[in-house]
Scaffold this motif. Structure first.
Motif, PDB file in Angstrom:
ATOM      1  N   PHE A 131       0.804  -1.343   0.142  1.00  0.00           N
ATOM      2  CA  PHE A 131      -0.294  -0.384  -0.032  1.00  0.00           C
ATOM      3  C   PHE A 131       0.808   0.875  -0.700  1.00  0.00           C
ATOM      4  O   PHE A 131      -0.086   1.818  -0.630  1.00  0.00           O
ATOM      5  N   LEU A 135       1.179   4.153  -2.573  1.00  0.00           N
ATOM      6  CA  LEU A 135       1.131   5.983  -2.258  1.00  0.00           C
ATOM      7  C   LEU A 135       2.161   5.948  -2.819  1.00  0.00           C
ATOM      8  O   LEU A 135       2.344   7.173  -3.635  1.00  0.00           O
ATOM      9  N   GLY A 139       1.676   8.877  -5.708  1.00  0.00           N
ATOM     10  CA  GLY A 139       2.733  10.210  -4.414  1.00  0.00           C
ATOM     11  C   GLY A 139      -0.039  10.858  -4.186  1.00  0.00           C
ATOM     12  O   GLY A 139       0.075  11.407  -3.749  1.00  0.00           O
ATOM     13  N   GLY A 140      -0.031  10.348  -4.122  1.00  0.00           N
ATOM     14  CA  GLY A 140      -1.740   9.333  -3.728  1.00  0.00           C
ATOM     15  C   GLY A 140      -2.807  10.348  -4.494  1.00  0.00           C
ATOM     16  O   GLY A 140      -4.159  10.476  -4.135  1.00  0.00           O
ATOM     17  N   ALA A 141      -1.823  11.168  -6.326  1.00  0.00           N
ATOM     18  CA  ALA A 141      -2.704  11.190  -7.306  1.00  0.00           C
ATOM     19  C   ALA A 141      -2.456  10.112  -8.452  1.00  0.00           C
ATOM     20  O   ALA A 141      -2.110  10.558  -8.686  1.00  0.00           O
ATOM     21  N   PRO A 142      -3.448   9.309  -8.218  1.00  0.00           N
ATOM     22  CA  PRO A 142      -3.646   7.994  -9.175  1.00  0.00           C
ATOM     23  C   PRO A 142      -3.878   8.549 -10.476  1.00  0.00           C
ATOM     24  O   PRO A 142      -4.517   9.525 -11.041  1.00  0.00           O
ATOM     25  N   HIS A 143      -3.256   7.639 -11.808  1.00  0.00           N
ATOM     26  CA  HIS A 143      -3.628   8.767 -13.179  1.00  0.00           C
ATOM     27  C   HIS A 143      -3.767   7.344 -13.714  1.00  0.00           C
ATOM     28  O   HIS A 143      -3.494   6.214 -13.374  1.00  0.00           O
ATOM     29  N   ASN A 233     -11.130   2.371 -13.678  1.00  0.00           N
ATOM     30  CA  ASN A 233     -10.051   3.382 -13.209  1.00  0.00           C
ATOM     31  C   ASN A 233      -8.587   3.014 -11.805  1.00  0.00           C
ATOM     32  O   ASN A 233      -9.366   2.039 -11.395  1.00  0.00           O
ATOM     33  N   SER A 235      -7.855   3.614  -8.295  1.00  0.00           N
ATOM     34  CA  SER A 235      -8.237   3.468  -7.049  1.00  0.00           C
ATOM     35  C   SER A 235      -7.465   3.035  -5.817  1.00  0.00           C
ATOM     36  O   SER A 235      -7.289   2.013  -5.699  1.00  0.00           O
ATOM     37  N   LEU A 236      -6.891   3.958  -5.201  1.00  0.00           N
ATOM     38  CA  LEU A 236      -6.303   3.242  -3.770  1.00  0.00           C
ATOM     39  C   LEU A 236      -7.088   2.673  -2.788  1.00  0.00           C
ATOM     40  O   LEU A 236      -6.917   1.656  -2.538  1.00  0.00           O
ATOM     41  N   GLY A 237      -8.171   2.753  -2.485  1.00  0.00           N
ATOM     42  CA  GLY A 237      -8.864   2.144  -1.757  1.00  0.00           C
ATOM     43  C   GLY A 237      -9.734   0.345  -2.488  1.00  0.00           C
ATOM     44  O   GLY A 237      -9.930  -0.110  -1.628  1.00  0.00           O
ATOM     45  N   ILE A 238      -8.986   0.153  -3.794  1.00  0.00           N
ATOM     46  CA  ILE A 238      -9.894  -0.642  -3.962  1.00  0.00           C
ATOM     47  C   ILE A 238      -9.584  -2.196  -3.607  1.00  0.00           C
ATOM     48  O   ILE A 238     -10.641  -2.992  -3.670  1.00  0.00           O
TER      49      ILE A 238
END
Lengths: 315, 360
Positions: A131, A135, A139-143, A233, A235-238
């Motif tokens: 995880f 991150l 950088g907390g902003a997934p593209h 898409n 998503s960091l929480g997926i």
């Protein structure tokens, strides 16, 4: 053996439970009987089912793999980040995912088998690392986004059947065969039942454990790819929900946490059961709290039932 | 692009070297300076400042950093801080979503004798003792975005979930002409933000509107899509979607599209993914409408400026409300960022170039 309802319940309790729950759900909401809804459940079960099949292998050896959540998340981030919505990048993205999953699985296995770290700690640490990597990588902003052609594996159909369901069932049945029909499969059970005895019989215990964690990681990757294709898409929480539900699906399916007892086929039913339950509670307007309570009660109940069934002598 | 209301009402917030340092980051700060229009006192009660001299140290205890809203928020705070680097140092600590770790983080900042502590609380209750300790140590505390219990903090700012809900409810009611069956999506189970928005929205939905199911979807697109697929099977008629976050709205719409159903009006916030989806689908779905209220990710800038103001001895309102931006089918093109990922929250002071760099 007589083919009675009772013997059916005893031999295939989880399949009976799947059908029973479906029957109850259909009484409450006839919409559950809609063929589209049946196919929808299969489509969605595939994500959890894939991860749970891998989890089964590890649980059979007496271990546990909590890093599946991190694998799903990282695979989601990595695949969308590399595909960038372009069909031409699918191959490279999948290759990268395979490589990551292999490294994660082998590392888990080595930590457990060679460094004798308790599986729950080793894989929890790995989960945290994965995880963290996701991150740092984003950088907390997934593209990025999944490629359109790639999305069809979860959103498309094969002869009217959800493609994700086909992937899941084919792979799970292949793993079931591996467990039932090959020497490797017997080694897995032997290691889970009694590692020391297995070693004395000449089973390469450590290698078997490494292989089990690697397979688990690979199957978690497949689950991650499917859920990525479903939503398209990053998503960091997926992946979060997979850590516990993958274990739950296996245990409800009848595989013992202590290892050596159970199988992949019943995990298919276990995953179906959990998804069906979620789907039912969604439709029946149960609150999230009630959903958690029901899930908890059923896990506990299933363990009790399996213990009782195991105590009775076979007819 | 004018986002924040009428220019004539603009009072430029003159706080220290904000403007002097803005040469390098001119455009961002120029836009940020219009933000003052969007902040209104929520009470008459004033918080007294504590004048401190010399170079200041401002700590920020971020509850967690795992989503794009937080990432954008933090980036804007960093830009603001670097423009004021001669005035104060900016120290960031990350609670990693852990209630206990955040309390420890705040204790650490107190031990380091910072002058001010900003925070987005993981739990509005758990941080109370730590904030009281900071107060006793003479440290200015500015919780923002998510409310904190009690009174032992200096000043709070954030949007008003209840007001947001009232707007969303009213607009959804209008889009459906007061009639129809809807489903709804909340964020994390039991969170006070979703509860507040829904409390505001509920009374605004007319008697002709029936809520079939209100589900927690964790502000995640995939969760909303899975739940919506179930709801579609159960309910042959769904005329609208209530959601307090647009990730869930777009997830639900994708499920509708996959099921071959005609798309329906939705509510949500300033998630770029929904704007892009709307843009792509509206021509084929005449009934697809949206009414959105943003959650401004520039709140952190206001929090920093509030802290600086307090530390220069001025008084500020104890509670300030951030006015969000309203986005709908008529004005969405102004906000949509077609070349940026779905995950971007568009109500930001970051330029497209800065966002591109951040999301790469």
């Amino acid at each position: 053996m007589k083919f009675t309802l009772f013997s059916l319940c005893r031999r295939y309790p989880i399949w009976v439970a799947v059908l029973l729950l479906y029957a109850v759900a259909s009484l409450v909401s006839p919409a559950m009987l809609n063929p589209d809804q049946v196919l929808n459940i299969v489509r969605v079960t595939a994500f959890l089912g894939m991860v749970a099949t891998g989890q089964t292998i590890v649980l059979l050896t007496g271990g546990i793999d909590l890093s599946v959540a991190g694998v799903v998340t990282l695979v989601n981030i990595l695949s969308t980040g590399l595909m960038l919505g372009d069909n031409g990048n699918i191959f490279v993205a999948m290759l990268a995912c395979v490589a990551v999953a292999a490294i994660v699985g082998v590392t888990n296995g080595v930590l457990v088998a060679y460094f004798r770290i308790a599986p729950i700690i080793a894989t929890l640490a790995m989960n945290s690392i994965l995880f963290g990597v996701a991150l740092v990588y984003t950088g907390g902003a997934p593209h990025g986004a999944a490629a359109p052609a790639f999305n069809t594996i979860a959103q498309g159909d094969i002869l009217g059947f959800p493609a994700s369901g086909v992937c899941w069932l084919v792979l799970s049945i292949a793993v079931a065969m591996l467990m039932r029909k090959t020497v490797f499969g017997r080694w897995i059970y032997a290691v889970g039942a009694n590692a020391r005895a297995a070693a004395m019989m000449g089973v390469p215990v450590r290698l078997v454990v490494v292989a089990a964690y690697t397979l688990s990681s690979m199957l978690a990757m497949c689950g991650g790819l499917l859920v990525t294709a479903y939503i398209g898409n990053p998503s960091l929480g997926i992946g979060n929900s997979f850590m516990m539900t993958s274990v739950v699906a296996v245990v409800v399916g009848g595989t013992a946490l202590s290892g050596g007892v159970g199988g992949v086929v019943t995990t298919i039913a276990g995953a179906l059961f959990i998804t069906e339950l979620n789907s039912f509670t969604n439709i029946a307007q149960a609150s999230t709290g009630a959903q958690f309570v029901i899930q908890g009660v059923l896990i506990a109940a299933s363990v009790v039932v399996y213990r009782l069934l195991a105590r009775r002598p076979r007819a | 692009m004018k986002i924040f209301g009428d220019v004539s009402r603009r009072r430029v917030m003159q706080l220290g070297a904000g403007l002097a340092g803005g040469l390098l980051l001119g455009s961002t700060l120029a836009r940020a300076d219009t933000l003052v229009d969007s902040v209104v006192p929520a009470t008459d009660e004033m918080a007294k400042g504590i004048k401190k001299s010399g170079k200041l140290r401002i700590g920020f205890s971020n509850g967690f950093s795992g989503n794009t809203w937080r990432t954008e928020c933090l980036e804007q705070m960093k830009i603001e801080a670097s423009a004021n680097a001669d005035r104060y140092d900016f120290i960031v600590v990350d609670g990693q979503g852990d209630i206990t770790k955040q309390v420890n983080d705040i204790e650490d900042l107190i031990a380091q004798q910072v002058d001010a502590i900003l925070l987005i609380a993981n739990s509005g209750t758990a941080v109370v003792p730590a904030l009281r300790k900071a107060e006793r140590a003479g440290i200015v505390t500015v919780p923002f975005n998510l409310p904190v219990d009690g009174e032992h903090w200096t000043a709070y700012l954030g949007t008003d979930p209840h007001q947001k809900g009232m707007i969303l409810g009213e607009k959804l009611n209008d889009m459906l002409s007061g009639k129809g069956k809807i489903v709804g999506f909340d964020g994390l189970p039991g969170n006070s933000y979703s509860a507040g928005v829904w409390e505001g929205a509920k009374p605004k939905l007319g008697p002709g509107i029936e809520m079939l199911a209100l589900k927690d979807a964790y502000w995640e697109e995939d969760k909303a899509k899975v739940i919506m697929a179930d709801l579609l099977a159960a309910y042959p008629q769904i005329d609208g979607i209530y959601s307090d976050g647009a990730q869930m709205a777009v997830g639900a719409l994708r499920a509708m599209k996959a099921a071959g159903r005609a798309l329906v009006p939705v509510t949500g916030d300033d998630y770029n993914g929904l704007l892009k989806f709307y843009h792509a689908e509206k021509a084929n779905n005449l009934n697809l409408k949206m009414s959105l209220v943003s959650e401004p990710s520039w709140e952190g800038i206001i929090a920093l400026r509030t802290a600086v103001k307090l530390l220069s001895g001025e008084s500020v309102p104890k509670r300030q409300t951030i006015k969000p931006t309203r986005i709908d089918g008529d004005n969405y093109l102004q906000y949509m960022k077609p070349d940026l990922p779905d995950g971007v929250f568009v109500d930001t002071t970051l330029t497209d170039e800065q966002l591109k760099k951040l999301f790469s």
